[in-house]
Design an enzyme around this catalytic site. Sequence first.
Site, PDB file in Angstrom:
ATOM      1  CE  LYS A  48      88.360  33.122  -1.737  1.00  0.00           C
ATOM      2  NZ  LYS A  48      86.896  33.119  -1.862  1.00  0.00           N
ATOM      3  NE  ARG A  78      87.399  38.740   0.487  1.00  0.00           N
ATOM      4  CZ  ARG A  78      87.424  37.607   1.199  1.00  0.00           C
ATOM      5  NH1 ARG A  78      88.515  37.243   1.828  1.00  0.00           N
ATOM      6  NH2 ARG A  78      86.358  36.852   1.270  1.00  0.00           N
ATOM      7  NE  ARG A 103      81.137  28.418   4.238  1.00  0.00           N
ATOM      8  CZ  ARG A 103      82.024  29.255   3.698  1.00  0.00           C
ATOM      9  NH1 ARG A 103      83.013  28.784   2.961  1.00  0.00           N
ATOM     10  NH2 ARG A 103      81.899  30.547   3.877  1.00  0.00           N
ATOM     11  NE  ARG A 109      82.445  31.939   7.353  1.00  0.00           N
ATOM     12  CZ  ARG A 109      83.310  32.196   6.363  1.00  0.00           C
ATOM     13  NH1 ARG A 109      84.184  31.280   5.998  1.00  0.00           N
ATOM     14  NH2 ARG A 109      83.305  33.347   5.735  1.00  0.00           N
ATOM     15  NE  ARG A 169      80.724  36.109   2.939  1.00  0.00           N
ATOM     16  CZ  ARG A 169      80.684  34.783   3.102  1.00  0.00           C
ATOM     17  NH1 ARG A 169      79.567  34.190   3.469  1.00  0.00           N
ATOM     18  NH2 ARG A 169      81.759  34.072   2.911  1.00  0.00           N
TER      19      ARG A 169
HETATM   20  P1  AMP Z   1      86.539  34.575   4.080  1.00  0.00           P
HETATM   21  O1  AMP Z   1      86.634  33.520   5.121  1.00  0.00           O
HETATM   22  O2  AMP Z   1      87.767  34.673   3.219  1.00  0.00           O
HETATM   23  O3  AMP Z   1      85.275  34.488   3.263  1.00  0.00           O
HETATM   24  O4  AMP Z   1      86.474  35.985   4.856  1.00  0.00           O
HETATM   25  C1  AMP Z   1      85.420  36.273   5.755  1.00  0.00           C
HETATM   26  C2  AMP Z   1      85.302  37.777   5.960  1.00  0.00           C
HETATM   27  O5  AMP Z   1      86.522  38.291   6.505  1.00  0.00           O
HETATM   28  C3  AMP Z   1      85.070  38.604   4.694  1.00  0.00           C
HETATM   29  O6  AMP Z   1      83.701  38.647   4.324  1.00  0.00           O
HETATM   30  C4  AMP Z   1      85.599  39.975   5.136  1.00  0.00           C
HETATM   31  O7  AMP Z   1      84.698  40.625   6.007  1.00  0.00           O
HETATM   32  C5  AMP Z   1      86.808  39.578   5.957  1.00  0.00           C
HETATM   33  N1  AMP Z   1      88.023  39.456   5.117  1.00  0.00           N
HETATM   34  C6  AMP Z   1      88.760  38.330   4.870  1.00  0.00           C
HETATM   35  N2  AMP Z   1      89.786  38.585   4.047  1.00  0.00           N
HETATM   36  C7  AMP Z   1      89.698  39.906   3.744  1.00  0.00           C
HETATM   37  C8  AMP Z   1      90.451  40.777   2.900  1.00  0.00           C
HETATM   38  N3  AMP Z   1      91.509  40.343   2.215  1.00  0.00           N
HETATM   39  N4  AMP Z   1      90.068  42.084   2.844  1.00  0.00           N
HETATM   40  C9  AMP Z   1      89.009  42.552   3.527  1.00  0.00           C
HETATM   41  N5  AMP Z   1      88.248  41.779   4.316  1.00  0.00           N
HETATM   42  C10 AMP Z   1      88.576  40.469   4.430  1.00  0.00           C
END
Ligand code: AMP
Length: 216
Positions: A13, A88, A127, A160, A171
């Site tokens: 994404k 989400r 990654r 990360r 996740r």
């Molecule tokens: P991402 O980089 O989009 O994979 O987000 C990393 C982490 O941030 C996720 O595993 C969640 O802990 C948190 N996070 C990001 N976006 C959201 C969202 N829309 N709702 C809830 N938690 C989020």
Amino acid sequence: MQLVLLGPPGAGKGTQAKMIVEHFGLLHLSTGDMLRKNVAAGTPLGAQARTYMDSGQYVPDQLINAIVEATLLGPDAQRGVVFDGYPRTGNQAQTLDKLLTRLQRPITLVVALEVNLEDLVKRLSGRRVCTGCGAPYHVKTMPPLQAGVCDACGSPLEQRPDDQEDTIRTRLDVYHRQTEPLLDYYGKQRKLRRVDAGQGIERTFENLQRLLEGGQ
Ligand code: AMP
């Protein structure tokens, strides 16, 4: 254009959102990036979000909805937005719909990026991310010229915390339970399109581009 990118962690994404932004001039709204910046800067939001993020759980809806609303009300969002990692949950999707209706900028399209489970785990565990400029790498499929160092800015690369194998499983499970139902939600609104995102970055972008330019 208000474009939502849906898909499990590792579907690409963020990478596709960056390419869309360059090509179509939209604002990239990544809640994950916003949260990571808050964690790095040591803000109260970052402190609240960190425990959830490191364990692979979702940050509570009201915190996320508030940062998204603030961004959408700002001037940068006027040119259109690509949503990456938001919404989400059902609550987030409904909140976004209400907000965008109020702003008279409804969602144009929701694109689900599809990749099989085995490939997702491989992508996430390999990654690496630049600590300086955030450029993404992969130890096998997109290695830097010098191991552990960013080609673009020379800063060290890191994994990360939530890309550790145990957390990856959490996740993917959280995605399955809380986010996958949104496919149905947007399907019923007739806004959902599916794109095969298992064929490499360029090919996926070509498919996306065709879709966004109305070719299919
Ligand atoms: P991402 O980089 O989009 O994979 O987000 C990393 C982490 O941030 C996720 O595993 C969640 O802990 C948190 N996070 C990001 N976006 C959201 C969202 N829309 N709702 C809830 N938690 C989020």
